[in-house]
Design a protein around this motif. Structure first.
Motif, mmCIF file in Angstrom:
data_model
loop_
_atom_site.group_PDB
_atom_site.id
_atom_site.type_symbol
_atom_site.label_atom_id
_atom_site.label_comp_id
_atom_site.label_asym_id
_atom_site.label_seq_id
_atom_site.Cartn_x
_atom_site.Cartn_y
_atom_site.Cartn_z
ATOM 1 N N GLN A 196 0.014 4.807 -3.494
ATOM 2 C CA GLN A 196 -0.129 6.222 -3.835
ATOM 3 C C GLN A 196 -0.001 7.108 -2.601
ATOM 4 O O GLN A 196 0.684 8.137 -2.630
ATOM 5 C CB GLN A 196 -1.494 6.460 -4.505
ATOM 6 C CG GLN A 196 -1.611 5.873 -5.896
ATOM 7 C CD GLN A 196 -3.030 5.978 -6.443
ATOM 8 O OE1 GLN A 196 -4.012 5.848 -5.691
ATOM 9 N NE2 GLN A 196 -3.161 6.215 -7.725
ATOM 10 N N ILE A 197 -0.656 6.703 -1.510
ATOM 11 C CA ILE A 197 -0.602 7.494 -0.280
ATOM 12 C C ILE A 197 0.832 7.532 0.246
ATOM 13 O O ILE A 197 1.331 8.592 0.661
ATOM 14 C CB ILE A 197 -1.560 6.910 0.773
ATOM 15 C CG1 ILE A 197 -3.011 7.028 0.283
ATOM 16 C CG2 ILE A 197 -1.397 7.627 2.111
ATOM 17 C CD1 ILE A 197 -4.015 6.272 1.137
ATOM 18 N N THR A 198 1.521 6.392 0.204
ATOM 19 C CA THR A 198 2.901 6.351 0.687
ATOM 20 C C THR A 198 3.794 7.266 -0.139
ATOM 21 O O THR A 198 4.666 7.963 0.409
ATOM 22 C CB THR A 198 3.449 4.916 0.631
ATOM 23 O OG1 THR A 198 2.584 4.049 1.365
ATOM 24 C CG2 THR A 198 4.849 4.840 1.223
ATOM 25 N N ARG A 199 3.587 7.297 -1.441
ATOM 26 C CA ARG A 199 4.426 8.156 -2.291
ATOM 27 C C ARG A 199 4.236 9.622 -1.935
ATOM 28 O O ARG A 199 5.192 10.410 -1.982
ATOM 29 C CB ARG A 199 4.121 7.886 -3.764
ATOM 30 C CG ARG A 199 5.238 8.342 -4.704
ATOM 31 C CD ARG A 199 5.087 7.717 -6.074
ATOM 32 N NE ARG A 199 5.296 6.287 -6.069
ATOM 33 C CZ ARG A 199 6.494 5.699 -6.084
ATOM 34 N NH1 ARG A 199 7.590 6.453 -6.081
ATOM 35 N NH2 ARG A 199 6.592 4.392 -6.089
ATOM 36 N N GLU A 200 3.001 10.009 -1.600
ATOM 37 C CA GLU A 200 2.779 11.398 -1.175
ATOM 38 C C GLU A 200 3.490 11.676 0.155
ATOM 39 O O GLU A 200 4.132 12.713 0.322
ATOM 40 C CB GLU A 200 1.277 11.667 -1.034
ATOM 41 C CG GLU A 200 0.534 11.753 -2.356
ATOM 42 C CD GLU A 200 0.979 12.925 -3.210
ATOM 43 O OE1 GLU A 200 1.246 14.012 -2.649
ATOM 44 O OE2 GLU A 200 1.078 12.748 -4.437
ATOM 45 N N LYS A 201 3.377 10.745 1.111
ATOM 46 C CA LYS A 201 4.063 10.933 2.398
ATOM 47 C C LYS A 201 5.577 10.945 2.210
ATOM 48 O O LYS A 201 6.298 11.717 2.857
ATOM 49 C CB LYS A 201 3.697 9.815 3.379
ATOM 50 C CG LYS A 201 2.206 9.569 3.573
ATOM 51 C CD LYS A 201 1.542 10.600 4.420
ATOM 52 C CE LYS A 201 0.091 10.213 4.697
ATOM 53 N NZ LYS A 201 -0.660 11.253 5.416
ATOM 54 N N GLY A 214 7.502 3.688 10.811
ATOM 55 C CA GLY A 214 6.760 2.602 11.429
ATOM 56 C C GLY A 214 5.835 1.896 10.466
ATOM 57 O O GLY A 214 4.988 1.114 10.901
ATOM 58 N N VAL A 215 5.945 2.152 9.155
ATOM 59 C CA VAL A 215 5.055 1.487 8.202
ATOM 60 C C VAL A 215 5.335 -0.009 8.199
ATOM 61 O O VAL A 215 6.475 -0.455 8.401
ATOM 62 C CB VAL A 215 5.194 2.065 6.771
ATOM 63 C CG1 VAL A 215 4.891 3.549 6.752
ATOM 64 C CG2 VAL A 215 6.560 1.779 6.186
ATOM 65 N N ALA A 220 3.857 -0.433 1.090
ATOM 66 C CA ALA A 220 4.337 0.864 1.576
ATOM 67 C C ALA A 220 5.850 0.836 1.771
ATOM 68 O O ALA A 220 6.561 1.786 1.411
ATOM 69 C CB ALA A 220 3.644 1.217 2.887
ATOM 70 N N ILE A 221 6.347 -0.258 2.319
ATOM 71 C CA ILE A 221 7.793 -0.391 2.518
ATOM 72 C C ILE A 221 8.513 -0.336 1.178
ATOM 73 O O ILE A 221 9.572 0.302 1.042
ATOM 74 C CB ILE A 221 8.105 -1.702 3.265
ATOM 75 C CG1 ILE A 221 7.609 -1.601 4.710
ATOM 76 C CG2 ILE A 221 9.601 -2.004 3.239
ATOM 77 C CD1 ILE A 221 7.703 -2.900 5.489
#
Length: 479
Positions: A196-201, A214-215, A220-221
């Motif tokens: 969820q956090i990655t989708r926002e970023k 750099g994830v 996240a990838i």
């Protein structure tokens, strides 16, 4: 100053008088309060200054400010007029808006706010009942773009304030985007899973625009790969498409000096970066910590992409920009004898990076911590990680922002951690940063390492408190 103190203060009052999420807990608002349409209308009224400024857009959980500063310094060193927008500020509001390292001048601030206020007044006629007028951060972002346009910058490096998808910086038209890393922070707004956090970023990713990241977490990838595929945006990932490694000199990078317990100026860490286009050796990293080496790797790869696509930048110019970089309150040594370090770590990931850097870069065995924190943060996680590494912990509360956790609550949390872990760290409670500093002096020797962390706000207040006592050598000397 070409303007009166009254004019200057009036301009600051106009900005700080708006709804300011930096001064509110996340339980006071939700994603429904963030509307890019409001920002778009404001910029339209200002003749869309963002459209005339080539932009590099940077998000991430931590390290995005440092990475932004590195990119801006390298571009400036290469001869490009470069704007840098970051948040929050440490001491002065003007720190948020820089051109080639110089803050927006008070007279420029007053002039731009005059234009901005007229646009806001006009917009006020168009907002319907219940609609919120532009916020503090939206106005500040618009002010940055106005300043960059007026001064005809060649590039603007824009750091996301919060998240990405709904952040007010996300109306730009970037040349490239960069997402430093993903960890847990602002979970009430961004979500409580890495996906969820990655989708926002990933909301900053634009169609066809390259993304550097750099994830490292597989989940996240996967999100970044999905979003980039949808938007046909090339994705360059750390440890897949580009690599960095620390160059170790004389057998050990960042060797300690026996006298000061800090890094030797002549032996600061350097990295080698392997991008899809080049191998770049001996790139200096003036900021402390392995996490800053990773940030530097990201910054260098993005600059190498610009070189590859036709922007004249010499590697020597990049090195010049990196070697002189100073970034306040990021594991910053502000005093010696005793050594005093100030850092803005405010979540579990950044606290762990701080601890690792202290272990690698400082030799003092006696350590004292000054700690204050913000509501909505996982304070138990932070203190649980910190307590085993300090002989004395001075708990306090910052005064400039209502989001502080009262020191008595911090003390309860710390005592619970001690009971559960069997820790014997000496706990001291104080009512203010000034009181905390007095206690620190009374409980330290010239060989003590004093570390201030837990929140950007305690870092800012303690840095301002100590600035008058700063060793002048620190202004020019790598520590």
């Amino acid at each position: 100053m070409g303007v009166s103190a009254e004019q200057y203060q009036h301009s600051l009052d106009f900005l700080f008088g708006r709804l300011n999420y930096e001064r509110m807990g996340s339980n006071k608002y939700s994603t429904k309060d963030f509307k890019l349409g409001r920002m778009q209308e404001l910029l339209k009224a200002l003749e869309n200054p963002q459209s005339s400024v080539p932009t590099i857009h940077i998000a991430g959980t931590k390290g995005k400010g440092s990475t932004s500063a590195m990119i801006a310094e390298m571009l400036s060193a290469a001869g490009y007029r470069t704007g840098l927008f970051t948040s929050p500020h440490v001491t002065r509001y003007e720190e948020r808006i820089l051109i080639d390292g110089k803050q927006i001048a008070p007279e420029q601030l007053v002039d731009q706010v005059t234009v901005l206020s007229e646009a806001v007044d006009q917009l006020g006629l168009d907002f319907g009942e219940g609609e919120m007028t532009p916020t503090f951060f939206e106005l500040t972002t618009a002010l940055a773009w106005m300043h960059f346009k007026q001064n005809q910058v060649d590039y603007a490096v824009m750091e996301v304030g919060l998240g990405g998808r709904l952040d007010s910086t996300n109306v730009c038209e970037p040349l490239a985007t960069l997402i430093t890393n993903i960890s847990y922070d602002h979970t009430a707004l961004l979500g409580d899973t890495i996906e969820q956090i990655t989708r926002e970023k990933a909301g900053i990713i634009k169609s066809g625009i390259p993304v550097f990241s750099g994830v490292t977490q597989p989940e996240a990838i996967a999100v970044l790969e999905e979003v980039c595929a949808e938007r046909q945006a090339p994705l360059y990932l750390l440890n897949r498409d580009f690599f960095y490694e620390t160059v170790r000199e004389s057998g050990k990078a960042g060797a300690l000096t026996a006298a000061s317990g800090s890094l030797d100026a002549n032996r600061q860490q350097k990295i080698q970066v392997k991008s899809p286009w080049s191998v770049i050796d001996e790139m200096p990293v003036s900021l402390l910590g392995q996490h800053q080496a990773m940030n530097a790797g990201l910054a260098v790869v993005l600059l190498d992409y610009l070189r590859h696509t036709g922007t004249p930048i010499e590697i020597g110019q990049m090195r010049t920009g990196m070697v002189g970089l100073k970034w306040p309150a990021r594991i910053e040594v502000v005093q010696k004898n005793p050594t005093v370090i100030i850092d803005t770590a405010h979540n579990g990931a950044s606290i762990n990076a701080l601890i690792k850097t202290l272990d690698e870069c400082f030799s003092q065995q006696n350590r004292l911590l000054i700690f204050a924190a913000t509501r909505e943060k996982d304070v138990s996680e932070m203190l649980g990680a910190l307590l085993p590494h300090f002989e004395t912990v001075i708990l306090t509360q910052y005064l400039s922002n209502p989001r502080r956790i009262p020191v008595n609550e911090l003390n309860d949390i710390a005592q619970t951690i001690q009971q559960e872990s069997g820790s014997h760290t000496d706990l001291i409670s104080t009512a203010s940063p000034a009181d905390a500093w007095l206690k620190a002096k009374a409980n330290s020797t010239p060989e003590t390492l004093i570390c201030v962390t837990g929140s950007f706000f305690i870092a800012a207040e303690m840095r301002e408190l100590l600035l008058g006592a700063t060793d002048e050598a620190l202004l020019t000397e790598f520590c």
